[in-house]
Design a protein around this motif. Structure first.
Motif, short mmCIF file in Angstrom:
data_model
loop_
_atom_site.label_atom_id
_atom_site.label_comp_id
_atom_site.label_asym_id
_atom_site.label_seq_id
_atom_site.Cartn_x
_atom_site.Cartn_y
_atom_site.Cartn_z
N PRO A 86 -4.39 -7.71 -15.56
CA PRO A 86 -5.56 -8.21 -14.83
C PRO A 86 -6.43 -9.15 -15.64
CG PRO A 86 -5.22 -5.90 -14.32
CD PRO A 86 -4.22 -6.24 -15.39
N ASN A 120 3.52 -3.21 -10.97
CA ASN A 120 3.47 -2.13 -9.97
C ASN A 120 2.15 -2.13 -9.23
OD1 ASN A 120 6.04 -1.31 -10.71
ND2 ASN A 120 5.31 0.25 -12.14
N ALA A 121 1.05 -2.41 -9.94
CA ALA A 121 -0.26 -2.44 -9.29
C ALA A 121 -0.35 -3.58 -8.30
CB ALA A 121 -1.35 -2.56 -10.36
N VAL A 122 0.18 -4.75 -8.66
CA VAL A 122 0.16 -5.90 -7.76
C VAL A 122 0.97 -5.60 -6.50
CG1 VAL A 122 1.09 -8.23 -7.48
CG2 VAL A 122 -0.38 -7.69 -9.43
N ALA A 124 1.74 -2.70 -5.23
CA ALA A 124 1.08 -1.67 -4.43
C ALA A 124 -0.10 -2.21 -3.65
CB ALA A 124 0.62 -0.52 -5.33
N HIS A 125 -0.79 -3.18 -4.23
CA HIS A 125 -2.01 -3.69 -3.59
C HIS A 125 -1.74 -4.86 -2.64
CE1 HIS A 125 -5.94 -5.85 -3.38
NE2 HIS A 125 -6.43 -4.61 -3.40
N ASP A 126 -0.88 -5.81 -3.09
CA ASP A 126 -0.67 -7.05 -2.33
C ASP A 126 0.75 -7.22 -1.80
OD1 ASP A 126 -3.30 -7.84 -2.85
OD2 ASP A 126 -2.73 -8.75 -4.76
N TYR A 134 0.60 -15.50 -11.62
CA TYR A 134 1.17 -14.35 -12.31
C TYR A 134 2.20 -14.77 -13.36
CZ TYR A 134 -0.69 -11.50 -8.42
OH TYR A 134 -1.49 -10.89 -7.50
#
Length: 326
Positions: A86, A120-122, A124-126, A134
């Motif tokens: 991030p 994984n966060a990206v 899961a979110h987008d 990125y």
């Protein structure tokens, strides 16, 4: 200088359960603080693509074009091969925003973050849609665009070798390495990649760490050393080595390339012939101590040893190491 790289000598082996499983060949150039070649292994004279190890010189050219970063962190991300964490994405966007630009101006390929947790966060979110910001070179591309905006140069063609920015980068690389660029190719991010020798790029990194305070060269080096987490990422070897060894400047590149330099000591440039990144930093750091003479503080020894002799895993447990042969 030869027309093509001839290859090197055995510089590392992979030892698993007490058995030498694999070997890496490569070449090494070691320069002293004056930038003079002090030692060499393999072919240190022929042109190679340093890949992302060229980024400090590219960032220097951005400053010479008239770009004034909003912060030294913005300058560090312009010299980075980030992992899409991030804070990396925030910083690349900052460079664009302060230049009045947006992600739509980027011409690096769309990608997902390289750091597993960030990826994984990206997702899961987008969702799994890749974005140009990125991509691990988005900081460099953002800096290139900001430099073009500052100089009034064309934005859509900023990657072309004939673009004024790319010509300035070539001139900067030739000045710092003391060599003529032998070949211009296309890097993984789509920007030009310039071929110089291991000796030349080691000489260039020596100039960064020996530059007087207040010069643009010193500014690039200081920005990278002050923000090593931006240069590659939380888990990255450049971040870990520069954090453990204050004053060290480190920058890796694809296809088994690494350069490290320390003021008053010199610089080491490494090319691993098979392109394996696992051997490049261990060999570079080992050469900086055994050949160039860097004195590693006791407080830095645990991290230095972990970087110089990385573990080999079996069943999730350490069963061996990558062992340098210097």
């Amino acid at each position: 200088m030869s027309a093509s790289y001839r290859g090197g000598e055995p510089v590392a082996q992979v030892v698993r359960s007490g058995f030498a499983e694999s070997f890496h060949r490569g070449s090494v150039a070691v320069t002293d603080p004056a930038g003079t070649l002090a030692a060499a292994i393999g072919d240190a004279d022929s042109p190679v693509f340093p890949r992302s190890s060229n980024k400090p010189m590219q960032a220097l050219a951005m400053l010479r074009a008239g770009w004034e970063p909003a912060s030294e962190a913005d300058l560090a991300i312009a010299a980075a091969s980030h992992r899409g964490e991030p804070f990396h994405i925030e910083r690349a966007r900052s460079v664009l925003a302060h230049a009045g630009l947006g992600e739509e101006h980027l011409l690096c390929p769309p990608d997902l973050p390289g750091d597993p947790d960030a990826r994984n966060a990206v997702i899961a979110h987008d969702g799994p849609e890749p974005k140009r910001v990125y991509m691990n070179c988005s900081g460099k591309h953002s800096g290139m665009l900001a430099a073009c905006a500052a100089a009034g140069w064309d934005l859509p063609t900023y990657r072309d070798p004939e673009h004024p920015l790319q010509e300035l980068i070539t001139a900067t690389v030739e000045e710092l390495t003391g060599e003529t660029v032998e070949h211009i190719g296309v890097d993984g991010c789509g920007a030009p990649v310039l071929a110089v020798s291991l000796t030349g790029i080691a000489r260039a990194f020596t100039r960064f760490v020996e530059a007087p305070e207040g010069t643009p060269e010193r500014r690039v080096a200081d920005a990278m050393r002050a923000h090593p987490h931006l240069v590659d990422g939380t888990r990255g070897p450049d971040n870990r080595s520069m954090t453990a060894l204050p004053g060290l400047l480190a920058k890796g590149g694809a296809e088994g390339f690494h350069v490290v330099a320390a003021p008053g000591v010199g610089a080491v440039a490494v090319k691993i012939d098979d392109g394996a990144g696992r051997a490049s930093m261990p060999v570079a750091l080992r050469a900086l101590t055994t050949i160039a003479g860097l004195d590693v503080p006791l407080s830095a020894k645990p991290e230095f040893d972990a970087l110089t002799w990385p573990e080999v895993l079996g069943g999730g447990e350490p069963v061996g190491r990558v062992r340098t042969l210097l």
